[in-house]
Motif scaffolding. Sequence first.
Motif, short mmCIF file in Angstrom:
data_model
loop_
_atom_site.label_atom_id
_atom_site.label_comp_id
_atom_site.label_asym_id
_atom_site.label_seq_id
_atom_site.Cartn_x
_atom_site.Cartn_y
_atom_site.Cartn_z
N LYS A 96 -1.05 0.56 -2.64
CA LYS A 96 -2.08 1.59 -2.70
C LYS A 96 -3.21 1.16 -3.63
O LYS A 96 -2.99 0.61 -4.70
N GLY A 97 -4.41 1.45 -3.21
CA GLY A 97 -5.57 1.09 -3.99
C GLY A 97 -6.20 -0.21 -3.54
O GLY A 97 -7.31 -0.53 -3.92
N SER A 98 -5.48 -1.00 -2.74
CA SER A 98 -6.03 -2.25 -2.25
C SER A 98 -6.97 -1.97 -1.09
O SER A 98 -6.65 -1.23 -0.17
N GLU A 99 -8.15 -2.56 -1.13
CA GLU A 99 -9.13 -2.35 -0.08
C GLU A 99 -8.94 -3.33 1.07
O GLU A 99 -9.53 -3.15 2.14
N ASP A 100 -8.19 -4.38 0.86
CA ASP A 100 -8.01 -5.40 1.88
C ASP A 100 -6.70 -5.17 2.62
O ASP A 100 -5.67 -4.84 2.04
N SER A 101 -6.74 -5.38 3.92
CA SER A 101 -5.52 -5.31 4.72
C SER A 101 -4.74 -6.61 4.58
O SER A 101 -5.28 -7.63 4.13
N PHE A 102 -3.48 -6.57 4.95
CA PHE A 102 -2.65 -7.77 4.84
C PHE A 102 -1.48 -7.65 5.80
O PHE A 102 -1.17 -6.58 6.32
N ALA A 400 0.20 -15.02 17.87
CA ALA A 400 0.88 -14.03 17.03
C ALA A 400 0.07 -13.73 15.78
O ALA A 400 0.00 -12.58 15.32
N TRP A 401 -0.55 -14.76 15.19
CA TRP A 401 -1.38 -14.58 13.99
C TRP A 401 -2.54 -13.62 14.29
O TRP A 401 -2.83 -12.71 13.50
N GLU A 402 -3.21 -13.82 15.42
CA GLU A 402 -4.33 -12.96 15.78
C GLU A 402 -3.87 -11.52 16.02
O GLU A 402 -4.56 -10.57 15.62
N MET A 403 -2.71 -11.35 16.65
CA MET A 403 -2.20 -10.00 16.88
C MET A 403 -1.81 -9.34 15.55
O MET A 403 -2.08 -8.15 15.34
N ALA A 404 -1.19 -10.09 14.65
CA ALA A 404 -0.83 -9.54 13.34
C ALA A 404 -2.08 -9.16 12.56
O ALA A 404 -2.11 -8.13 11.86
N THR A 405 -3.12 -9.97 12.67
CA THR A 405 -4.39 -9.66 12.01
C THR A 405 -4.97 -8.35 12.54
O THR A 405 -5.40 -7.47 11.78
N GLN A 406 -4.98 -8.22 13.85
CA GLN A 406 -5.52 -7.02 14.47
C GLN A 406 -4.73 -5.78 14.09
O GLN A 406 -5.30 -4.75 13.71
N LEU A 407 -3.40 -5.86 14.16
CA LEU A 407 -2.56 -4.71 13.85
C LEU A 407 -2.64 -4.33 12.38
O LEU A 407 -2.60 -3.14 12.03
N SER A 408 -2.74 -5.33 11.49
CA SER A 408 -2.81 -5.02 10.06
C SER A 408 -4.07 -4.24 9.72
O SER A 408 -4.06 -3.38 8.82
N ARG A 409 -5.15 -4.51 10.42
CA ARG A 409 -6.39 -3.76 10.19
C ARG A 409 -6.28 -2.35 10.77
O ARG A 409 -6.80 -1.39 10.19
N GLU A 410 -5.59 -2.22 11.89
CA GLU A 410 -5.40 -0.90 12.49
C GLU A 410 -4.47 -0.04 11.65
O GLU A 410 -4.62 1.19 11.60
N GLU A 411 -3.47 -0.66 11.01
CA GLU A 411 -2.46 0.08 10.25
C GLU A 411 -2.81 0.20 8.78
O GLU A 411 -1.97 0.60 7.97
N MET A 412 -4.03 -0.11 8.42
CA MET A 412 -4.41 -0.16 7.01
C MET A 412 -4.31 1.20 6.33
O MET A 412 -3.97 1.30 5.15
N GLU A 413 -4.58 2.27 7.06
CA GLU A 413 -4.59 3.61 6.46
C GLU A 413 -3.18 4.20 6.44
O GLU A 413 -2.92 5.23 7.05
N GLY A 414 -2.28 3.56 5.74
CA GLY A 414 -0.95 4.13 5.53
C GLY A 414 -0.03 4.10 6.72
O GLY A 414 0.93 4.87 6.79
#
Length: 455
Positions: A96-102, A400-414
């Motif tokens: 929490k508090g991190s602005e970057d997705s991962f 898989a890397w590209e899909m993980a990147t995309q999903l991590s940005r979509e799931e960023m809000e908790g």
Amino acid sequence: MKLQGLTSIRTIKAMKTGLCLAQFSSHSQGLPKVKLSDEELMSKVLNRRWMLHIPDTEIHQIKLSPSQGRNRDGPSGNLSFLNNTKPYFGDDLMEKGSEDSFFYVVRDDLLHPLVNGNKARKLDALLPLLVDYSVTDVVTCGGCQSAHAAAVAVSCAERGLKSHLLLRGEQPEILTGYNLISTIYGDITYVPRSIYAHRMNMLKSHADLVASNTGHILCCNDILESSLSAQSSTSSSGHIDDHGNTENHPRKVVIINEGAGDVVALLGVIRLVQYLCQSYLLGKERQIKLVVDAGTGTTAIGLGIGAQCLGLPWEVTAVMLADTIDAYRQQEQKLISDFRTRFGFHLTDHCLNEVDGVVHWVARFHQRKFGNVLEGETETCQQIAQQTGVLVDPVYTLAAWEMATQLSREEMEGGAQVVMLHTGGTLGMFGLAQRYKSYFRKLKEGSSSVKAALH
């Protein structure tokens, strides 16, 4: 040659190994009906010897941040990556508090110098069985740069077994990558594509040649069935001698399907799931989206079955690379059915019996014919390697890397935590460099332009 079957005495042996202490009720076919917890189920299914001494693997955290000056199409465009090789798996993975997705990367590519990724996991349960049943020869197939074929060749050689590899197409002018490894460790036969199209007939015919008139062809499923009945680390069939000497014994030949797409391959993948869900790692309570590239789809299906059997709130997302969604779903239903059949004694009343699908199949961001590389993808692999130390290839793991990147940005809000399984296969880059010389030449040209600018 004759086909040798192994008589199943699963029920009798299971009763003798302590299952008789459980609560039984009647079964429509007369077999005992056992209700097992998730942990008990796994202990029964995974009670065996393994190729990998421990299931442990490294997990890295990849942080994403906007990048100036980059304008590439796709999920990785306009992004930079940073690798945390020692992430903390506390109560709050979302930081929490991190602005970057991962997202997290399960580094199965580091398991073995030559036998790594999902290739190692799919052979994890099978190789000890081959040794236990005194198998002398293994026949399998794959493409010219097949990581599976190379993994089989190396693993068999390490245990004194002979591997016979049927590779699709023509011998390349220069042996490199997995083709070179397969040639060094195994017995190679190049097969015309017209014959390779009928894989099962091709494999059986070659197994007949290897077995000759006095040998036997063993079925992987029969070996697995017998091992389940024994419920022990060794088989009554004995062991191959230390030197793999076949002069005084008839040959025992086993066929491994392309990509190890058999039910026994699921066990090593399920073992990985059991390891990952430990409380000090990903745990059993968190919502997880587990991303993997799909060739045959076996690894994704094994991950899904493992998550279901352990009652995990995990969703397995598989990026389809080699076939249609209907074909992948058909393979999924087949392997689930085979798993139920082989482990039905343990799975009675388990939720998996009511599940038709365990994988969320998705298309790649940039769809293409399997094996093709698109312009700019080699540079993306180079960027990822230079920024994170993680080597991905443009055919499999980049998807898989590209899909993980995309999903991590979509799931960023908790939302759910995204985890990518690195399936290895990076030696295939050598073969791709031969095939796509113009794309890989750009890596050299880019390096030269940077040096010129510095001077």
